[in-house]
Design a protein around this motif. Structure first.
Motif, PDB file in Angstrom:
ATOM      1  N   PRO A   1       0.824  -1.216   0.000  1.00  0.00           N
ATOM      2  CA  PRO A   1       0.000   0.000   0.000  1.00  0.00           C
ATOM      3  C   PRO A   1       0.857   1.264   0.000  1.00  0.00           C
ATOM      4  O   PRO A   1       2.004   1.256   0.450  1.00  0.00           O
ATOM      5  CB  PRO A   1      -0.796  -0.111   1.305  1.00  0.00           C
ATOM      6  CG  PRO A   1      -0.682  -1.535   1.729  1.00  0.00           C
ATOM      7  CD  PRO A   1       0.618  -2.032   1.209  1.00  0.00           C
ATOM      8  N   VAL A   2       0.282   2.327  -0.526  1.00  0.00           N
ATOM      9  CA  VAL A   2       0.902   3.652  -0.512  1.00  0.00           C
ATOM     10  C   VAL A   2      -0.116   4.592   0.117  1.00  0.00           C
ATOM     11  O   VAL A   2      -1.296   4.565  -0.248  1.00  0.00           O
ATOM     12  CB  VAL A   2       1.258   4.133  -1.927  1.00  0.00           C
ATOM     13  CG1 VAL A   2       1.827   5.546  -1.898  1.00  0.00           C
ATOM     14  CG2 VAL A   2       2.228   3.162  -2.592  1.00  0.00           C
TER      15      VAL A   2
ATOM     16  N   ILE B   1      -3.917   2.534  -2.949  1.00  0.00           N
ATOM     17  CA  ILE B   1      -3.681   3.863  -2.398  1.00  0.00           C
ATOM     18  C   ILE B   1      -4.627   4.067  -1.226  1.00  0.00           C
ATOM     19  O   ILE B   1      -5.819   3.793  -1.328  1.00  0.00           O
ATOM     20  CB  ILE B   1      -3.913   4.960  -3.458  1.00  0.00           C
ATOM     21  CG1 ILE B   1      -2.739   5.057  -4.413  1.00  0.00           C
ATOM     22  CG2 ILE B   1      -4.149   6.311  -2.792  1.00  0.00           C
ATOM     23  CD1 ILE B   1      -1.516   5.763  -3.860  1.00  0.00           C
ATOM     24  N   ILE B   2      -4.090   4.541  -0.119  1.00  0.00           N
ATOM     25  CA  ILE B   2      -4.899   4.883   1.050  1.00  0.00           C
ATOM     26  C   ILE B   2      -4.877   6.396   1.202  1.00  0.00           C
ATOM     27  O   ILE B   2      -3.816   6.995   1.348  1.00  0.00           O
ATOM     28  CB  ILE B   2      -4.361   4.207   2.319  1.00  0.00           C
ATOM     29  CG1 ILE B   2      -4.335   2.683   2.149  1.00  0.00           C
ATOM     30  CG2 ILE B   2      -5.201   4.609   3.530  1.00  0.00           C
ATOM     31  CD1 ILE B   2      -3.620   1.951   3.272  1.00  0.00           C
TER      32      ILE B   2
ATOM     33  N   PHE C   1       0.299  14.365   9.341  1.00  0.00           N
ATOM     34  CA  PHE C   1       1.138  13.173   9.214  1.00  0.00           C
ATOM     35  C   PHE C   1       0.758  12.097  10.233  1.00  0.00           C
ATOM     36  O   PHE C   1       1.114  10.930  10.057  1.00  0.00           O
ATOM     37  CB  PHE C   1       2.623  13.527   9.356  1.00  0.00           C
ATOM     38  CG  PHE C   1       3.520  12.509   8.710  1.00  0.00           C
ATOM     39  CD1 PHE C   1       3.792  12.551   7.354  1.00  0.00           C
ATOM     40  CD2 PHE C   1       4.064  11.475   9.452  1.00  0.00           C
ATOM     41  CE1 PHE C   1       4.576  11.592   6.741  1.00  0.00           C
ATOM     42  CE2 PHE C   1       4.873  10.512   8.854  1.00  0.00           C
ATOM     43  CZ  PHE C   1       5.121  10.575   7.497  1.00  0.00           C
ATOM     44  N   LYS C   2      -0.003  12.449  11.258  1.00  0.00           N
ATOM     45  CA  LYS C   2      -0.425  11.426  12.212  1.00  0.00           C
ATOM     46  C   LYS C   2      -1.232  10.334  11.521  1.00  0.00           C
ATOM     47  O   LYS C   2      -1.130   9.154  11.889  1.00  0.00           O
ATOM     48  CB  LYS C   2      -1.228  12.056  13.341  1.00  0.00           C
ATOM     49  CG  LYS C   2      -2.428  12.875  12.888  1.00  0.00           C
ATOM     50  CD  LYS C   2      -2.950  13.739  14.027  1.00  0.00           C
ATOM     51  CE  LYS C   2      -3.989  14.732  13.527  1.00  0.00           C
ATOM     52  NZ  LYS C   2      -4.333  15.729  14.555  1.00  0.00           N
ATOM     53  N   TYR C   3      -1.997  10.714  10.501  1.00  0.00           N
ATOM     54  CA  TYR C   3      -2.789   9.721   9.768  1.00  0.00           C
ATOM     55  C   TYR C   3      -1.915   8.906   8.814  1.00  0.00           C
ATOM     56  O   TYR C   3      -2.147   7.716   8.611  1.00  0.00           O
ATOM     57  CB  TYR C   3      -3.918  10.410   9.016  1.00  0.00           C
ATOM     58  CG  TYR C   3      -4.818  11.223   9.919  1.00  0.00           C
ATOM     59  CD1 TYR C   3      -5.655  10.595  10.838  1.00  0.00           C
ATOM     60  CD2 TYR C   3      -4.817  12.619   9.869  1.00  0.00           C
ATOM     61  CE1 TYR C   3      -6.475  11.343  11.685  1.00  0.00           C
ATOM     62  CE2 TYR C   3      -5.630  13.365  10.707  1.00  0.00           C
ATOM     63  CZ  TYR C   3      -6.459  12.727  11.612  1.00  0.00           C
ATOM     64  OH  TYR C   3      -7.258  13.469  12.453  1.00  0.00           O
ATOM     65  N   ILE C   4      -0.906   9.567   8.248  1.00  0.00           N
ATOM     66  CA  ILE C   4       0.063   8.847   7.416  1.00  0.00           C
ATOM     67  C   ILE C   4       0.841   7.854   8.280  1.00  0.00           C
ATOM     68  O   ILE C   4       1.049   6.699   7.901  1.00  0.00           O
ATOM     69  CB  ILE C   4       1.032   9.828   6.741  1.00  0.00           C
ATOM     70  CG1 ILE C   4       0.275  10.769   5.789  1.00  0.00           C
ATOM     71  CG2 ILE C   4       2.129   9.081   5.988  1.00  0.00           C
ATOM     72  CD1 ILE C   4      -0.376  10.086   4.614  1.00  0.00           C
ATOM     73  N   GLY C   5       1.271   8.317   9.452  1.00  0.00           N
ATOM     74  CA  GLY C   5       2.002   7.440  10.356  1.00  0.00           C
ATOM     75  C   GLY C   5       1.189   6.217  10.741  1.00  0.00           C
ATOM     76  O   GLY C   5       1.718   5.098  10.830  1.00  0.00           O
ATOM     77  N   GLU C   6      -0.103   6.413  10.961  1.00  0.00           N
ATOM     78  CA  GLU C   6      -0.981   5.290  11.304  1.00  0.00           C
ATOM     79  C   GLU C   6      -0.999   4.248  10.192  1.00  0.00           C
ATOM     80  O   GLU C   6      -0.956   3.039  10.446  1.00  0.00           O
ATOM     81  CB  GLU C   6      -2.390   5.805  11.583  1.00  0.00           C
ATOM     82  CG  GLU C   6      -3.355   4.733  12.037  1.00  0.00           C
ATOM     83  CD  GLU C   6      -4.743   5.273  12.314  1.00  0.00           C
ATOM     84  OE1 GLU C   6      -5.460   4.671  13.119  1.00  0.00           O
ATOM     85  OE2 GLU C   6      -5.106   6.312  11.716  1.00  0.00           O
ATOM     86  N   CYS C   7      -1.048   4.719   8.941  1.00  0.00           N
ATOM     87  CA  CYS C   7      -1.018   3.794   7.805  1.00  0.00           C
ATOM     88  C   CYS C   7       0.317   3.072   7.700  1.00  0.00           C
ATOM     89  O   CYS C   7       0.369   1.883   7.360  1.00  0.00           O
ATOM     90  CB  CYS C   7      -1.278   4.548   6.500  1.00  0.00           C
ATOM     91  SG  CYS C   7      -2.997   4.957   6.221  1.00  0.00           S
TER      92      CYS C   7
END
Length: 475
Positions: free
Chosen positions: A292-293, A314-315, A321-327
Motif C-alpha cells: 500500500p501507498v 492507495i490509502i 502526518f499522524k494519519y500517514i504514520g498510522e497507515c
C-alpha cells in the motif's frame, strides 16, 4: 491561558512567554505523565528531545523534571536533536514514547511541545484528546503542585543524557543505496536552515567521501531572519550556492529536520509532490517493493497513477502526518507522504523524516545518473504528468462561516467543462473529475483562511479550476 492549550495537527505550539511558558510546559508534562502512568508504562521511561529554539533546552529540562517526579525515567538529549532522531530513540531505548520541544517551521518567537507515543509516530487524536482531558483535570485542581511533587526523588538515576546520532545514521545507511553512493564523488550543498538538523546530512555524505558543504549552520534562534521552512521562496541562498559551485544538488531541512527541500543542479525547486513520486518509482523499480501507498487528501494523484500500474492500493487520509504514520505502522505501507514536505518509508519509524527523504533523493540521483528534472521527465514519459498548485485565500471570520455554509451544498456537475465523478469529504471538500484532475477546498482550523488545492494536466487547467471554485464559493 493554560485553559486554552490544545494539541493541533502536530502538537501544542504557542508564543514564547505569552502562551508557551514554563508553567504551561509543566502542566502539559504532567498531563503526559498521567497518560503514561495510567497505562502502566512508566517503567519504560520517556525520551525528551529539544530543538535549537530560544529556551528549548531549558523547557526540555523542566519537562524531564516533571516526568521524573512522576516516577518516569527520562532519557534527555545531550544536545539539540531533530524530531525524527528523538522518535527513533524510542525504538533504541524501548520507551513509552518521547516528548519533543519544538515549533518545527514556525516563526522564531514560537515554541512547541509534542508527544510521540511508543510506536514512534505522531500521536493520534484519541491520545492527544486524553492528554488534554488530563490537563483540564490538573488545571481544575486547587493545588496543582500535587502533580509535580511525587514520592520519587529527582536524581541522576532517573534522568540520563543520551546521544544516538551514530546509531541513527547507521540505520539511515541501511535504508539508502549506500554502497552505490560510495562509488561516486559528488559535490552537494546542505541547508539545515539554522535548525536541529545541522551536521546530520553532512556527516552522512562525509562518510561517502563526497564534497558536502553546509550553509546556515550556526546557532541562531532567529533562523537568519527567515522562517525555517524549506519552501521554494525560502531557499534562495541554497539555490545560489548550488549554481555558483556547480553542485549536483542542494538539500534543505526545516527547523526540526522532519521536512525536506530539494534543489536541482540548475537551481530548480523540486516540489514535495515530485519528491514523493520519484521515491515511489524508486522503491518499486529499484528496491522491488510492493504494498500500500498512503497520502493525504491534498497530495498528488501521481502516486495513484504509479501505484495502479503495479496493482498497489492507495490509502487516502485527512491532512496531518499522524494519519500517514498510522497507515505506515498499521497497514505496512511502503511509502507515506504529504504535499507539505513530510514522508517516511517501510523499515523506518512512522514519523516524517527530512534527513531520510533527502538521503533517499541523493541515492536516487546516483542510481539514475541524472538530474532530478531528467528523472521526472522519464517518469512523465511512462505515467503522464500532473501539475499541482495550492492557493491560499484570507477572509474575515464572518466570511469564513458563510463559505463553510456554501460548501455544504457545493456539488458541481462539472468544473472547467470536465465532469465531476467523485466527491470526497474526509477533510474539506474534494471533487475529482473524469480525467483524474481534482480540486480540494479546505478551511484552516485556526485562521480565517481557505486553501484551494488543484491538480490537472497543465498549469492553465489548474488555475482555471481554482478560479471557478473560488468564484462559485464567493471567495
Amino acid at each position: 491561558m493554560s485553559e486554552e492549550i490544545k494539541f493541533g495537527t502536530d502538537g501544542w505550539r504557542g508564543i514564547i512567554a505569552k502562551d508557551f511558558t514554563f508553567d504551561n510546559v509543566n502542566l502539559v508534562a504532567g498531563a503526559i505523565a498521567l497518560y503514561i502512568n495510567r497505562r502502566g508504562l512508566s517503567d519504560k521511561g520517556v525520551v525528551v528531545g529539544y530543538d535549537k529554539r530560544f529556551l528549548s533546552e531549558q523547557f526540555a529540562e523542566s519537562t524531564a523534571e516533571v516526568l521524573a517526579r512522576h516516577g518516569i525515567p527520562v532519557f534527555l538529549s545531550d544536545k539539540p536533536v531533530p524530531t525524527p532522531v528523538a522518535a527513533y530513540a524510542i525504538k533504541v531505548y524501548d520507551t513509552a514514547g518521547a516528548v519533543m520541544i519544538t515549533a518545527s517551521h514556525n516563526p522564531p518567537y514560537y515554541n512547541g511541545m509534542k508527544y510521540i507515543p511508543e510506536y514512534a509516530g505522531p500521536a493520534l487524536p484519541h491520545i492527544t484528546g486524553e492528554i488534554e482531558e488530563n490537563l483540564k483535570k490538573i488545571i481544575s485542581k486547587s493545588d496543582r503542585g500535587i502533580y509535580f511533587k511525587g514520592k520519587h526523588i529527582l536524581g541522576k538515576h532517573i534522568i540520563k543524557r543520551f546521544n544516538i546520532d551514530e546509531i541513527y545514521l547507521e540505520h539511515i545507511k541501511q535504508l539508502i543505496p549506500f554502497d552505490d553512493m560510495r562509488k561516486v564523488k559528488l559535490k552537494v550543498i546542505i541547508d539545515p536552515m539554522y535548525g536541529a538538523g545541522i551536521g546530520y546530512l553532512k556527516n552522512l555524505f562525509d562518510d561517502l567521501g563526497w564534497s558536502a558543504r553546509e550553509i546556515n549552520n550556526k546557532d541562531d534562534p532567529l533562523f537568519g531572519g527567515n522562517l525555517p521552512e524549506p519552501t521554494s521562496d525560502r531557499l534562495t541562498t541554497l539555490r545560489e550556492w548550488v549554481i555558483k559551485t556547480n553542485a549536483a544538488f542542494g538539500l534543505a531541512l526545516d527547523g526540526d529536520a522532519d521536512r525536506f527541500g530539494v534543489i536541482d543542479s540548475d537551481g530548480s525547486y523540486i516540489s514535495s509532490n515530485q519528491v514523493l513520486y520519484i521515491l515511489l518509482n524508486y522503491l518499486i523499480n529499484r528496491k522491488g517493493l510492493r504494498g500500500p501507498v498512503c497520502r493525504t487528501v491534498a497530495t498528488t494523484h501521481m502516486l495513484d497513477v504509479i501505484a495502479e500500474k503495479y496493482g498497489m492500493n492507495i490509502i487516502e487520509t485527512p491532512v496531518g502526518f499522524k494519519y500517514i504514520g498510522e497507515c505506515l505502522f498499521k497497514e505496512r505501507a511502503i511509502l507515506g507522504g504529504e504535499e507539505s514536505g513530510g514522508l517516511s518509508i517501510i523499515g523506518h519509524i512512522p514519523e516524517k523524516d527530512g534527513i531520510l527523504a533527502n538521503a533517499l533523493m541523493a541515492g536516487v540521483s546516483v542510481l539514475e545518473g541524472k538530474s532530478f528534472k531528467d528523472i521526472i521527465n522519464d517518469i512523465k514519459s511512462v505515467f503522464g504528468y500532473k501539475v499541482s498548485k495550492r492557493l491560499d485565500i484570507n477572509c474575515s471570520r464572518e466570511k469564513k462561516q458563510e463559505i463553510l455554509d456554501k460548501m455544504t451544498t457545493f456539488k458541481p456537475d462539472k468544473l472547467i467543462d470536465k465532469k465531476v465523478v467523485e466527491t470526497i469529504t474526509i477533510d474539506g471538500l474534494k471533487h475529482v473529475m473524469e480525467d483524474g484532475s481534482w480540486c480540494l477546498v479546505r478551511p484552516s482550523g485556526t485562521e480565517a483562511l481557505f486553501r484551494i488545492y488543484a491538480e490537472a494536466g497543465d498549469i492553465a487547467e489548474v488555475e482555471g479550476i481554482q478560479n471557478e471554485v473560488r468564484d462559485s464559493l464567493g471567495l
